[in-house]
Each structure stands twice: as structure tokens, then as C-alpha cells.
Design a protein around this motif. Structure first.
Motif, PDB file in Angstrom:
ATOM      1  N   GLY A  86      -7.499 -13.571 -25.127  1.00 56.75           N
ATOM      2  CA  GLY A  86      -8.073 -13.901 -26.422  1.00 56.75           C
ATOM      3  C   GLY A  86      -9.517 -14.305 -26.318  1.00 56.75           C
ATOM      4  N   GLY A  87     -10.418 -13.331 -26.498  1.00 58.88           N
ATOM      5  CA  GLY A  87     -11.843 -13.638 -26.416  1.00 58.88           C
ATOM      6  C   GLY A  87     -12.291 -14.628 -27.474  1.00 58.88           C
ATOM      7  N   SER A  88     -11.698 -14.541 -28.658  1.00 57.09           N
ATOM      8  CA  SER A  88     -12.059 -15.431 -29.750  1.00 57.09           C
ATOM      9  C   SER A  88     -10.938 -16.412 -30.092  1.00 57.09           C
ATOM     10  N   ILE A  89      -9.712 -15.866 -30.220  1.00 59.28           N
ATOM     11  CA  ILE A  89      -8.576 -16.681 -30.660  1.00 59.28           C
ATOM     12  C   ILE A  89      -7.371 -16.399 -29.766  1.00 59.28           C
ATOM     13  N   SER A  90      -6.731 -17.465 -29.309  1.00 64.20           N
ATOM     14  CA  SER A  90      -5.474 -17.359 -28.587  1.00 64.20           C
ATOM     15  C   SER A  90      -4.430 -18.068 -29.433  1.00 64.20           C
ATOM     16  N   ASN A  91      -3.374 -17.339 -29.829  1.00 59.44           N
ATOM     17  CA  ASN A  91      -2.364 -17.901 -30.711  1.00 59.44           C
ATOM     18  C   ASN A  91      -0.979 -17.874 -30.085  1.00 59.44           C
ATOM     19  N   ALA A  92      -0.362 -19.047 -29.983  1.00 60.85           N
ATOM     20  CA  ALA A  92       1.025 -19.149 -29.548  1.00 60.85           C
ATOM     21  C   ALA A  92       1.873 -19.794 -30.641  1.00 60.85           C
TER      22      ALA A  92
END
Length: 175
Positions: A61-67
Motif C-alpha cells: 500500500g503505497g498510499s493506504i493499507s487497509n485491514a
């Protein structure tokens, strides 16, 4: 209700570990090319609207990492490379809903080199309206659905590039 994580003195990562709503009212967040901008943790419900996120970088996730459970509405995610991993713009392993947003000019380079725009590993990805364009990766230049389910409605997918396969979409899940 969010925490700024300082891996270094200049790290811009916002670790979101509580339910949160962000209305950017047209604001722009520049990741400074140092790290990703948002990291949404599991069991967290986040809604982000009217915001531009660019110049983030990082693994998964270059901008956003969502778990967690993330909703993006009227959000532009642009100019974010993922280094050595997946998801130049966004890496998803939770539930991601993107509405009327532009995900453009992102890329994934390095070891895994997959999902230039959005890499969805598990869970649910829903895209409604908007555009996925000008993204690049080795596999799945625009989108790479590894597993889980993706539902796309009225989305323009254009001019994405993959070095190996899946220029617009690489689907290994349910689409």
C-alpha cells in the motif's frame, strides 16, 4: 482519534486504530515520498471523503493499507508507488468500498510487483463510479484481486499497464 506513528522524525503515517470519519473538504495530503499515508487496522471502521492523497510510498500500500472496513468517497489517490510489494495506491485485506473516486498514476515495483492501483488480497472490494487509470505493475496494472470478492459498477478502467499480464485487471478471486 488517530495516532501519527513516527518510525523516523519525518514519517507521515497515520495509524488509525479507532473508528473514524475524515471529511477532507478538498484537502491534499502529501506523503512526502517517505511512507504510506494511512494505515487502517483490523476491526476498525473508517470513512474518508473529499480528499486527495499523493506521494506516499511503502510496502503493501503505497498510499493506504487497509485491514479494517474502509470507505472512500470522492477521494483521489494518485502518484503513490509501492516498493517491493503490492498495491501502489491501496492494499486491501479487509472490506474496501470506493465510490466516485479517482485512483490514478500509482505503481507497484520490486519483488512482487503486483496491483499498481489496488491490490485486494482477501475480503471484499466494491468500486462504484470513478476511474482507475494510468497505473502500472508487473501483474494487474489497474487492479489485482488475489482472493476474496470484487464488485465493480460504472467504473472506467483505462490505460493501466502490466509488464506480464492483467493490464487493467488481474483476477484470481471472484469478480
Amino acid at each position: 482519534q488517530w495516532q501519527a506513528r513516527a518510525k523516523t522524525a519525518t514519517s507521515p503515517v497515520l495509524d488509525i486504530q479507532v473508528d473514524l470519519t475524515i471529511n477532507g473538504v478538498g484537502a491534499v495530503i502529501d506523503g512526502g515520498g517517505i511512507d504510506r499515508v494511512f494505515h487502517v487496522f483490523a476491526r476498525t471502521v473508517v470513512s474518508i471523503s473529499s480528499l486527495t492523497v499523493f506521494n506516499g510510498t511503502g510496502l503493501s500500500g503505497g498510499s493506504i493499507s487497509n485491514a479494517g472496513t474502509l470507505t472512500l468517497d470522492d477521494v483521489t489517490v494518485t502518484g503513490n508507488p509501492a516498493t517491493s510489494e503490492r498495491g501502489g495506491g491501496i492494499w486491501n485485506s479487509g472490506m474496501l468500498t470506493v465510490t466516485n473516486s479517482a485512483i490514478t498514476g500509482n505503481g507497484a515495483t520490486g519483488t512482487f510487483d503486483t496491483g499498481g492501483d489496488i491490490y485486494s488480497e482477501v475480503g471484499l472490494l466494491t468500486l462504484t463510479g470513478g476511474i482507475v487509470a494510468g497505473n502500472s505493475a508487473g501483474y494487474g496494472g489497474g487492479l489485482h484481486i488475489l482472493s476474496g470478492t470484487a464488485d465493480l459498477t460504472d467504473v472506467t478502467i483505462s490505460t493501466n499497464i502490466a509488464s506480464f499480464n492483467g493490464g487493467g485487471i488481474r483476477n484470481d478471486g471472484t469478480l
